[in-house]
Motif scaffolding. Sequence first.
Motif: not given
Length: 329
Positions: A22-27
Amino acid sequence: MTDPEDLERAIVGAVPELTGEQVAAAAGLSVEQAQRLWRALGFPEARGEAAFSTADEEALARVAAIVKDGGLSFDTIVRMTRAVGQTMDRLAEWEVATISAQLDKSGSRGSKRDEALRLVESIGPDFEALLTYVWRRHLVAAITRVDTSGGGSNGTSDTTDADEQVTEATVGFADLVSFSALTNRLDEDEIGDLVEVFEGRSHDVVSRHRGRVVKTLGDSVLFLAPTPEEGVEIAWDIVKVIGGDQRLPDVRVGLVTGSVVLRMGDVYGPAVNLAARLTGVARRNRVITDRHTAEALDENKYEARVLPARPLRGFGDLEPVAVRRTVVR
């Protein structure tokens, strides 16, 4: 006692609720890129758990923005991230250890974790601002060194890898005599105080002569000097403030001018290795160098005495040179 989630909320400002995906996708980064950055910071992989917070997401987004800007390659950003992680890990350990020691001395009866958190929260904003200020000041100094000397302490340099520079530099290695034997007779607090005095005084001396402490290893300090003469001045001032104190062990200093590799704030190469080897043949409270460095010194200021050849591991038989001031400051 404060639980881990409360601790993270108090210090980081958010609690874990997001997965790495989730963090990678948001960034806007791949999971692999995010994992490389996380490992570079020195943290273990979360393996699908909700171990990340909105603070992690914001930090990763900033990295992604740098990547998209195109000014730095992703590999370069990973190397810079690793440098930040190693530096901050050591700083955090030092800060918490210092606070814990202060709590022990004050006789606090509460939970050490709670008391430490209270102190961190009270000094946090000012200390965080201080970190930014010190980083900016050191950035100015580092850029100035690159501009005035081609990346090193003195002489010219050649660029090798993306984060490495080869340059001619004066390297010093100060080593406490019989430190291991001494620590067997001291308790933990006494050892800590001794190391703190040694590192603190050595750092003051190096800074006063425009040098730079590369790293400390408990019983030794590795430093760079802007010139061979400044290196000798640093070396003898360290002998004066350490070896001249009856409460402290004697010290010996090896000093060499030669080719070194500068990488991520550290320094490597034959000159570093030889400076360390020379401390092994130096007498107590003496400064030993090699012929190349001795020949660069002003004969009116310094006396150089060639010593009998002796084997030095990795260098064969070598004639060390004892150096001292002709005029004591």
